[in-house]
Structures are given as structure tokens and as C-alpha cells.
Design a protein around this motif. Structure first.
Motif, PDB file in Angstrom:
ATOM      1  N   GLU A  18      67.025   6.655  17.209  1.00 44.30           N
ATOM      2  CA  GLU A  18      67.334   5.330  17.747  1.00 44.30           C
ATOM      3  C   GLU A  18      68.719   4.872  17.301  1.00 44.30           C
ATOM      4  N   SER A  19      69.064   5.138  16.046  1.00 41.00           N
ATOM      5  CA  SER A  19      70.412   4.821  15.565  1.00 41.00           C
ATOM      6  C   SER A  19      71.465   5.575  16.368  1.00 41.00           C
ATOM      7  N   ALA A 248      76.678   8.339  29.290  1.00 41.57           N
ATOM      8  CA  ALA A 248      75.942   7.745  30.407  1.00 41.57           C
ATOM      9  C   ALA A 248      75.873   6.220  30.362  1.00 41.57           C
ATOM     10  N   PHE A 249      75.839   5.634  29.160  1.00 39.47           N
ATOM     11  CA  PHE A 249      75.486   4.217  29.083  1.00 39.47           C
ATOM     12  C   PHE A 249      76.470   3.347  28.307  1.00 39.47           C
ATOM     13  N   PHE A 250      77.540   3.907  27.751  1.00 43.64           N
ATOM     14  CA  PHE A 250      78.526   3.091  27.046  1.00 43.64           C
ATOM     15  C   PHE A 250      79.230   2.145  28.032  1.00 43.64           C
ATOM     16  N   ILE A 284      64.446   3.431  21.777  1.00 46.14           N
ATOM     17  CA  ILE A 284      63.879   4.729  22.160  1.00 46.14           C
ATOM     18  C   ILE A 284      63.134   4.645  23.492  1.00 46.14           C
ATOM     19  N   TYR A 285      62.332   3.591  23.646  1.00 50.52           N
ATOM     20  CA  TYR A 285      61.526   3.453  24.869  1.00 50.52           C
ATOM     21  C   TYR A 285      62.415   3.193  26.084  1.00 50.52           C
ATOM     22  N   LYS A 286      63.294   2.180  25.967  1.00 50.17           N
ATOM     23  CA  LYS A 286      64.193   1.866  27.081  1.00 50.17           C
ATOM     24  C   LYS A 286      65.114   3.051  27.393  1.00 50.17           C
ATOM     25  N   GLY A 287      65.546   3.745  26.315  1.00 53.71           N
ATOM     26  CA  GLY A 287      66.423   4.896  26.516  1.00 53.71           C
ATOM     27  C   GLY A 287      65.777   5.964  27.371  1.00 53.71           C
TER      28      GLY A 287
END
Length: 438
Positions: A18-19, A248-250, A284-287
Motif C-alpha cells: 500500500e505504501s 498509470a495513475f500519477f 489496496i482495494y481501490k488500486g
């Protein structure tokens, strides 16, 4: 081979993952050098743990039990047990999230927690059939993590030049308080105190003739080589995760993610992301759901398998290390103290360079801990919590000061003993030479 790979699981637990993903999402590739530096520092600490277990034949909890008075022993034990509980909570919940993702939401989180608790104890029964079998099982789980997170890396195709620049150029241009907190979080996620206790105990599983200094020296060398290999693999897996989310998400906003998910055939993320232009907040879940939206369901389920492997393996090692801490155990100051004492380590005691570097590291880690406490309490903004945090911080720093003071006294006595032995040796040699001349 074996102990180093069990140790490396602490660098791959769901808290670390997660970090990693948050680091990639909020800072791009800019904090990869922090991960590299932290992994190197972790290797140096694990080296101390190895040397203590190999040379003394005792793990860190046993040495603490012998060397510290009763009250400090109990405080140490409570602090390390709290660290293990906090770490295990992340790991169990991480496994439960993975089970929820794999079951397409049919298994709720509470049921996933119960499943994780049950199968953790089942897998730990492998220890009854020999530590080698347990080590092989952990090697299998690390392989699963490498393959699953490696798949995500290949699918997303991060910029290799940005990966290498972020890894070897220590800078963070344009970083704000959010990125600084994330950098501190990377350090905290990787340096686990209970892992030092675990590693010092695991190396005792190999038979070493401690009366033979050459054999002890050889064991130290090969255990450190194995630790280098294990932590290199853990580092690469962490790089996979950071790079995937950085590429992908930055810089993405909640609104952009919502639009992509609405346009995809993946329906499970409608209520998770608010439809606004704020910077994306991810866990973690949203990722996992975001990977499903952007790269298809396969990316989600493979991500969930990797998280499940990370959660299961780290929960087991956390439970396993708890067994050693219960025999009795803060880790950094004790391991630095005891590996520097000649009565404990004989000719393998730390030199002045290791002592100075360890002292600097103690100051850095304590400063990071205090910074995290202040940042967290300021975020809550409640006066009562300010008072509670201040009291806890004073108690924490007081105990750190006590351990440091005992460390300095012990090192001073060890230095004086060494000086006295040298002086006595010189006198004896001089007398022997005089007698021989006569």
C-alpha cells in the motif's frame, strides 16, 4: 538458504504494498531512491541480526532477557508485541481484501479475516515437519508475488528511463508535504523491529561450530549473501508496484478514474471514487479496481492473487516472530548494543564505523517516528489528542534515552575492558621478553 527469504517477507507485506502504490500515485517515480536507500539500511540491520544469532547462539530476545533488568525487559516486550499486532492487522486485512476481490465481493471483509486467521495457523503447522518445508513454502509465495506484480509491470509498461532516474537520482523536485509524508512512510513500512528478532532466531536453525572462528566467519558471510539476494528480490517487487501506479495513475483525479471506469466493462467501482477533480486517493482495494478498469479484469484478479500471497506470508512470519519475542525481547538500539559488546560477540564485535553509523540511524529513526506522530495528530486537529500524543512521545523518548544510555555505558565498559586486556598483554609480553633475555 532459507532464513533470509523468511526475513524478506516483512518487506513485502500489504502495508509495504500500500505504501508503494500510494508513493507511485502521489509522487510518480520520484521516491524510488528512498526505497533503494531504505532497503540498503534494512540489509545492514539484518546483517547485525545475523551476526548476533550466529556468533552468540542466542536470538535478540534471549540476549535482551539476559542483559536488561526486569522492568526494561517488560517494556521492550510490550513495545515489540504492539509493533507485531499493528503489523499483523495490516496483513490480515490485506488478505481479507484480496479474498474479497477474488470472490467478486461475495466474501465480506469480516469473513476474509476469519479465513486468513484460520489458514495462517494451518500453514504454520508446516513447521512441525521441519523448518526447511516452511522456508520452501515461503519461497513459493514470494515467487507468486514476483510473477503477479511482474505481470502488472509488463502490462502497464512504465518508462524505463524514469524508473532508473527515480532510483538513482536522489531528488524530489516539486514535492510537497504529501510527498514528504509518503517518503517517511516508505521508511517506516520497510524497517520492521520484529523482523530483527525473527532473523536473529532463524539463523540458529543451521548447525554451526561456534568454537571454530573460521566456520563462524563463513556462516556470517553466506547468511549475508543470502540476505542480499532475498532483499534484492523484495526490492524489485516493490519497484514493480511503485512503477505501475506511477505510470498509470500519477496526477490522475477522481473524476478521470470515474470516467474511465464508467466507460469500461468493469462495474464494481461506481461508488468508491467521488466525482470531483481532487487528486486521486488510492489504497489496496481501490488500486485493484482501478487496474481492472484501466487494464481489464485479468489485471485485477492477478493483483488480488499477489496481495493474497503477500498477506498470507507476512501474517505467518509476523506470528512466527511473535513466538520468539514471547521468549522475550525496540530492536535497533538493543541489536546495536549487543553486537558491539565483546563479551557477547568476541572478535566479531562491531567496529567504530558500525557504532557511529548505528547511532546516526537511531537518531534518524526516532526523528521519523516523531514526525509521523506530529503529522497524524495535526491531521486530526483535536486538542485532547495533542495532549495524549505529547505524553506518549515523552514516554517513548525517555525509554529511548534509557536504552541509549545503557548502550553507551556498555560500550564504554567494553572499551575499557579491551584497553585493560591490551595493557595486560603488553606487560605480560614485556615480562616474557625480559625473562627470555635473562
Amino acid at each position: 538458504m532459507g532464513p533470509g527469504f523468511l526475513m524478506s517477507i516483512a518487506y513485502l507485506d500489504p502495508g509495504n504494498i500500500e505504501s508503494d502504490l500510494q508513493s507511485g500515485a502521489v509522487a510518480g517515480f520520484k521516491l524510488l531512491w528512498v526505497l533503494l536507500l531504505t532497503t540498503i539500511v534494512g540489509l545492514l540491520l539484518q546483517r547485525l541480526a545475523v551476526r548476533l544469532g550466529v556468533v552468540s547462539g542466542l536470538h535478540l530476545a534471549e540476549v535482551c532477557h539476559k542483559q536488561y533488568p526486569k522492568i526494561p525487559r517488560i517494556i521492550l516486550w510490550l513495545m515489540v508485541e504492539l509493533a507485531i499486532i499493528g503489523s499483523d492487522m495490516q496483513e490480515v486485512i490485506g488478505s481479507a481484501i484480496a479474498i474479497n476481490l477474488l470472490s467478486v465481493g461475495r466474501v465480506p471483509l469480516w469473513a476474509g479475516v476469519l479465513i486468513t486467521i484460520a489458514d495462517t495457523f494451518v500453514f504454520l503447522f508446516l513447521d512441525k515437519y521441519g523448518l526447511r518445508k516452511l522456508e520452501a513454502f515461503f519461497g513459493f509465495l514470494i515467487t507468486i508475488m514476483a510473477l503477479t506484480f511482474g505481470y502488472e509491470y509488463v502490462t502497464v509498461k512504465p518508462s524505463q528511463s524514469q524508473v532508473l532516474t527515480g532510483m538513482f537520482v536522489p531528488s524530489c523536485s516539486g514535492c510537497g508535504i504529501l510527498q514528504v509524508v509518503q517518503a517517511v512512510g516508505i521508511v517506516g513500512a520497510n524497517l520492521s523491529p520484529h523482523n530483527i528478532y525473527l532473523h536473529s532466531a532463524l539463523v540458529k536453525s543451521r548447525q554451526i561450530n561456534r568454537a571454530n572462528k573460521q566456520e563462524v566467519r563463513e556462516a556470517n558471510k553466506y547468511f549475508v549473501i543470502e540476505s542480499c539476494l532475498a532483499l534484492f528480490i523484495a526490492f524489485i517487487i516493490n519497484v514493480f508496484v511503485i512503477s505501475v501506479f506511477a505510470e498509470a495513475f500519477f496526477g490522475e483525479t477522481n473524476n478521470q478514474v470515474v470516467q474511465v471506469c464508467k466507460n469500461s466493462s468493469f462495474p464494481r467501482s461506481d461508488d468508491l471514487f467521488p466525482d470531483d477533480n481532487l487528486t486521486l486517493a488510492v489504497d489496496i482495494y481501490k488500486g485493484g479496481l482501478m487496474l481492472g478498469c484501466y487494464f481489464g479484469p485479468a489485471a485485477l484478479y492477478i493483483w488480488a492473487v499477489g496481495i493474497l500471497a503477500a498477506g498470507q506470508s507476512s501474517t505467518m512470519t509476523g506470528t512466527y516472530s511473535g513466538q520468539f519475542v514471547m521468549e522475550l525481547p525496540f530492536a535497533l538500539i538493543p541489536i546495536l548494543t549487543f553486537t558491539s559488546l565483546r563479551p557477547v560477540m568476541s572478535d566479531f564485535a562491531n567496529g567504530i564505523g558500525w557504532r557511529v553509523a548505528g547511532g546516526i540511524l537511531v537518531v534518524v529513526i526516532c526523528s521519523i517516528n516523531m514526525y509521523l506522530v506530529v503529522s497524524y495528530v495535526q491531521g486530526l486537529g483535536q486538542m485532547v489528542l495533542y495532549v495524549v500524543a505529547a505524553l506518549i512521545s515523552v514516554a517513548y523518548l525517555s525509554f529511548v534515552f534509557y536504552l541509549s544510555w545503557r548502550c553507551l555505558i556498555a560500550l564504554g565498559m567494553s572499551f575499557l575492558e579491551c584497553g585493560c586486556l591490551v595493557s595486560v598483554s603488553k606487560v605480560l609480553l614485556k615480562e616474557e621478553a625480559t625473562s627470555s633475555h635473562q
